[in-house]
Design a protein around this motif. Structure first.
Motif, PDB file in Angstrom:
ATOM      1  N   MET A   1       0.820  -1.188   0.000  1.00 55.95           N
ATOM      2  CA  MET A   1       0.000   0.000   0.000  1.00 55.95           C
ATOM      3  C   MET A   1       0.869   1.258   0.000  1.00 55.95           C
ATOM      4  N   LYS A   2       1.988   1.188   0.719  1.00 58.95           N
ATOM      5  CA  LYS A   2       2.877   2.347   0.784  1.00 58.95           C
ATOM      6  C   LYS A   2       3.459   2.674  -0.589  1.00 58.95           C
ATOM      7  N   ALA A   3       3.789   1.643  -1.351  1.00 58.02           N
ATOM      8  CA  ALA A   3       4.334   1.867  -2.691  1.00 58.02           C
ATOM      9  C   ALA A   3       3.305   2.539  -3.595  1.00 58.02           C
ATOM     10  N   LEU A   4       2.039   2.153  -3.449  1.00 59.49           N
ATOM     11  CA  LEU A   4       0.987   2.767  -4.254  1.00 59.49           C
ATOM     12  C   LEU A   4       0.804   4.238  -3.880  1.00 59.49           C
ATOM     13  N   LEU A   5       0.762   4.528  -2.592  1.00 58.03           N
ATOM     14  CA  LEU A   5       0.531   5.905  -2.154  1.00 58.03           C
ATOM     15  C   LEU A   5       1.708   6.825  -2.427  1.00 58.03           C
ATOM     16  N   SER A   6       2.897   6.276  -2.587  1.00 52.27           N
ATOM     17  CA  SER A   6       4.058   7.121  -2.842  1.00 52.27           C
ATOM     18  C   SER A   6       4.407   7.211  -4.326  1.00 52.27           C
ATOM     19  N   SER A   7       3.575   6.624  -5.189  1.00 54.20           N
ATOM     20  CA  SER A   7       3.846   6.733  -6.625  1.00 54.20           C
ATOM     21  C   SER A   7       3.487   8.141  -7.106  1.00 54.20           C
ATOM     22  N   ARG A   8       4.206   8.602  -8.112  1.00 52.65           N
ATOM     23  CA  ARG A   8       4.039   9.980  -8.583  1.00 52.65           C
ATOM     24  C   ARG A   8       2.626  10.286  -9.092  1.00 52.65           C
ATOM     25  N   PRO A   9       1.985   9.395  -9.870  1.00 51.77           N
ATOM     26  CA  PRO A   9       0.627   9.726 -10.322  1.00 51.77           C
ATOM     27  C   PRO A   9      -0.366   9.889  -9.162  1.00 51.77           C
ATOM     28  N   VAL A  10      -0.248   9.049  -8.148  1.00 48.17           N
ATOM     29  CA  VAL A  10      -1.153   9.148  -6.999  1.00 48.17           C
ATOM     30  C   VAL A  10      -0.877  10.431  -6.222  1.00 48.17           C
ATOM     31  N   LEU A  11       0.399  10.785  -6.058  1.00 44.94           N
ATOM     32  CA  LEU A  11       0.732  12.025  -5.358  1.00 44.94           C
ATOM     33  C   LEU A  11       0.221  13.247  -6.118  1.00 44.94           C
ATOM     34  N   TRP A  12       0.343  13.231  -7.448  1.00 41.79           N
ATOM     35  CA  TRP A  12      -0.186  14.347  -8.241  1.00 41.79           C
ATOM     36  C   TRP A  12      -1.709  14.446  -8.090  1.00 41.79           C
ATOM     37  N   PHE A  13      -2.388  13.290  -8.128  1.00 38.78           N
ATOM     38  CA  PHE A  13      -3.841  13.305  -7.952  1.00 38.78           C
ATOM     39  C   PHE A  13      -4.217  13.861  -6.576  1.00 38.78           C
ATOM     40  N   LEU A  14      -3.552  13.371  -5.528  1.00 36.54           N
ATOM     41  CA  LEU A  14      -3.849  13.859  -4.179  1.00 36.54           C
ATOM     42  C   LEU A  14      -3.581  15.350  -4.061  1.00 36.54           C
ATOM     43  N   PHE A  15      -2.478  15.796  -4.619  1.00 41.04           N
ATOM     44  CA  PHE A  15      -2.117  17.209  -4.551  1.00 41.04           C
ATOM     45  C   PHE A  15      -3.161  18.078  -5.249  1.00 41.04           C
ATOM     46  N   LEU A  16      -3.476  17.756  -6.486  1.00 41.10           N
ATOM     47  CA  LEU A  16      -4.393  18.606  -7.262  1.00 41.10           C
ATOM     48  C   LEU A  16      -5.835  18.513  -6.774  1.00 41.10           C
ATOM     49  N   PHE A  17      -6.307  17.308  -6.494  1.00 43.84           N
ATOM     50  CA  PHE A  17      -7.689  17.140  -6.046  1.00 43.84           C
ATOM     51  C   PHE A  17      -7.921  17.839  -4.706  1.00 43.84           C
ATOM     52  N   ASN A  18      -7.022  17.601  -3.752  1.00 41.50           N
ATOM     53  CA  ASN A  18      -7.207  18.188  -2.433  1.00 41.50           C
ATOM     54  C   ASN A  18      -7.012  19.697  -2.452  1.00 41.50           C
ATOM     55  N   LEU A  19      -6.135  20.193  -3.306  1.00 43.08           N
ATOM     56  CA  LEU A  19      -5.976  21.637  -3.438  1.00 43.08           C
ATOM     57  C   LEU A  19      -7.244  22.271  -4.001  1.00 43.08           C
ATOM     58  N   THR A  20      -7.845  21.615  -4.983  1.00 46.57           N
ATOM     59  CA  THR A  20      -9.098  22.120  -5.568  1.00 46.57           C
ATOM     60  C   THR A  20     -10.216  22.142  -4.532  1.00 46.57           C
ATOM     61  N   VAL A  21     -10.348  21.072  -3.778  1.00 46.34           N
ATOM     62  CA  VAL A  21     -11.385  21.025  -2.744  1.00 46.34           C
ATOM     63  C   VAL A  21     -11.110  22.044  -1.651  1.00 46.34           C
TER      64      VAL A  21
END
Length: 57
Positions: A1-21
Motif C-alpha cells: 500500500m505504501k508503494a501505491l501511495l508514494s507513486s508519482r501519479p497518486v501524489l499528483w492526484f492527491l495534490f491537485l484534487f485536495n488543493l481544488t477542494v
C-alpha cells in the motif's frame, strides 16, 4: 500500500484534487464545517506536494 501511495501519479492526484477542494470548500459552505474541510484538505495537499518534492531527482 505504501508503494501505491508514494507513486508519482497518486501524489499528483492527491495534490491537485485536495488543493481544488481546499479552495472550493469555503466558497460552497461558508460555515465552520467548510473552513475545517478546507484546512484538512490543504494539509493533505501540502503533504502530497512535499512528497512530490522529496521524490525529485
Amino acid at each position: 500500500m505504501k508503494a501505491l501511495l508514494s507513486s508519482r501519479p497518486v501524489l499528483w492526484f492527491l495534490f491537485l484534487f485536495n488543493l481544488t477542494v481546499a479552495l472550493a470548500a469555503p466558497l460552497i459552505d461558508d460555515s465552520a464545517q467548510g473552513i475545517a474541510t478546507s484546512l484538512g484538505m490543504a494539509v493533505v495537499s501540502v503533504g502530497a506536494g512535499l512528497g512530490l518534492l522529496k521524490g525529485r531527482k
